[in-house]
Design an enzyme around this catalytic site. Sequence first.
Site, PDB file in Angstrom:
ATOM      1  N   LEU A  52       0.808  -1.211   0.000  1.00  0.00           N
ATOM      2  CA  LEU A  52       0.000   0.000   0.000  1.00  0.00           C
ATOM      3  C   LEU A  52       0.842   1.261   0.000  1.00  0.00           C
ATOM      4  O   LEU A  52       0.485   2.258  -0.624  1.00  0.00           O
ATOM      5  CB  LEU A  52      -0.933   0.003   1.222  1.00  0.00           C
ATOM      6  CG  LEU A  52      -1.970  -1.115   1.295  1.00  0.00           C
ATOM      7  CD1 LEU A  52      -2.787  -0.993   2.567  1.00  0.00           C
ATOM      8  CD2 LEU A  52      -2.880  -1.084   0.078  1.00  0.00           C
ATOM      9  N   GLY A  55       7.612   4.168   2.916  1.00  0.00           N
ATOM     10  CA  GLY A  55       8.235   5.375   3.432  1.00  0.00           C
ATOM     11  C   GLY A  55       9.662   5.087   3.820  1.00  0.00           C
ATOM     12  O   GLY A  55      10.155   3.957   3.688  1.00  0.00           O
ATOM     13  N   LYS A  75       2.189  -3.610   8.978  1.00  0.00           N
ATOM     14  CA  LYS A  75       3.158  -2.514   9.063  1.00  0.00           C
ATOM     15  C   LYS A  75       4.524  -3.149   9.334  1.00  0.00           C
ATOM     16  O   LYS A  75       4.738  -3.758  10.374  1.00  0.00           O
ATOM     17  CB  LYS A  75       2.781  -1.548  10.182  1.00  0.00           C
ATOM     18  CG  LYS A  75       3.733  -0.372  10.338  1.00  0.00           C
ATOM     19  CD  LYS A  75       3.242   0.564  11.448  1.00  0.00           C
ATOM     20  CE  LYS A  75       4.162   1.757  11.624  1.00  0.00           C
ATOM     21  NZ  LYS A  75       3.691   2.672  12.693  1.00  0.00           N
ATOM     22  N   ASP A 181       3.330  12.386  18.033  1.00  0.00           N
ATOM     23  CA  ASP A 181       3.227  12.431  16.567  1.00  0.00           C
ATOM     24  C   ASP A 181       1.775  12.594  16.139  1.00  0.00           C
ATOM     25  O   ASP A 181       1.312  11.950  15.195  1.00  0.00           O
ATOM     26  CB  ASP A 181       3.827  11.155  15.969  1.00  0.00           C
ATOM     27  CG  ASP A 181       4.141  11.312  14.482  1.00  0.00           C
ATOM     28  OD1 ASP A 181       4.107  12.466  13.995  1.00  0.00           O
ATOM     29  OD2 ASP A 181       4.406  10.306  13.818  1.00  0.00           O
TER      30      ASP A 181
END
Length: 498
Positions: A52, A55, A75, A181
């Site tokens: 998907l 990074g 992830k 974050d």
Amino acid sequence: MALARRGGVESPLRGAESPAAGFATRGDVRRVGKLKLEKAALAGRYLIQQRLAVGSRNEIFLARDESSGGLVVIKARGAEVFGQPLSAGGLSPVVARFRREGIWLDRLRHPHIVRRLDGGAARDLAGAAFDYHVLERLAGGDLATVSAASGGLPFAEAVRLLRQAVVALTHCHVLGVIHRDVEPGNLLLAADGQTLKLADFDAAASDEDASGGEDVFLDSDAADRPRVYLPPECQPGRLSPLSATIDVYALAKTLYAVLTGSPPADCIGQPIVALPSRLASLPAADALLEVLNQATAMRVTDRYPTVADFWSDVERVIAPPPGRALIGAELDGIASFKPEASANGSDDRPPVASPRPPAESGAPDHPSVADLPSPLMTRLIGIGIALACVALFIGGLTALYRFARELARELRTGRPAIAAPARPLFCVKTLAPTKALAAPTENPTPRDWVGDLSAGTEADVLEMRGNFYRARPQKWAKRRDASITEGWIPRESADGGW
């Protein structure tokens, strides 16, 4: 468990950090390119369907859980980043932090925090080690994409969604975790577009870390992490004690970004001192700007101490004054206005609010004055609450008196008062002469003795505790006092019962 790849074996760890378990060590320090996981079966259960996103920090995959048949998100993070110093356990800080994210997600389970379903470590089809989290799939996208696509959300909608983020952050802060974050890209929406969940805890840290923990920016992370949402004390290379004000600062700028469709990029590490023209013309703009300015103050002590305090003032700003339309209704038109860019790329034209469609039938977003209870009803409710408090107080005094009376009786007679249940659990028969005790104890003293039972005595069992029965015998061979009707006997002194 076998990983579906050529000649490879997966190592589904649960917290161990040994080389045999599949984690990278000092001898395995390298940063490979993209992980090769297409069509692999992770942990023999999660069939990778597609990549998907990629990074500098993580790679995101869509997978199908063969056990449940549902879709999940994987992830993943390569086990090592080139040039990163290794810890004593042979891990780079970013990898250690990725694993710590799994700990936070397992600890911070909440309806508005993304769920971690599984996790561990493995090697891909090319033999590269990596760690992974299995997360629930939220098909509604992230708030950054949704707000940017519409040029900013309506005020009422933004407040409704971000209120869920406030609940999640408050839960984190109560448990001593600072997210560090918070930004629209880490606020994910469910498929219905109504439920919001907080995600991405790899920068989270405990508020007990007086040193401020690790730098939020670690090596290649800096390229992906938006600095505009970080307060001055968290900018690259700076460490300071952690507090909830870090998330307050980020949440304020997130609200700005969601309302406008883009982050306040001109005030990195600075407070919000102005609103764009589309928001500045609103009646409540000055009050909103004051709240945002305080939440993003340079000094930690000048900000709201908690996200709840900040959000309370946000809700106060949007509350409509008597006889006036809701500010949410005014801002809905502003958010739906999409101006054309001028020749120089800027847009200084005043906003043109599009007419709002008539509200559908049903309950209004906010209660009107007519919906509020009358003064008489309010007074009656107060009297009812007061009477309930008095009744609870009297009941408490009564229970305390009964407790004190039973305690005094125990001290006077030297044995605890035993209240028998309405009916026995079952009946037993003693196998040998047995001593009954006042309490279940393995090392009784003469003071604990209350009576003797002959072999073959039938008794009703009222309670079981450890290796003892609280029994009420039908006949006593001897007892200390005629008022004694029951006592504790060892379970091995009786048969199986009936």
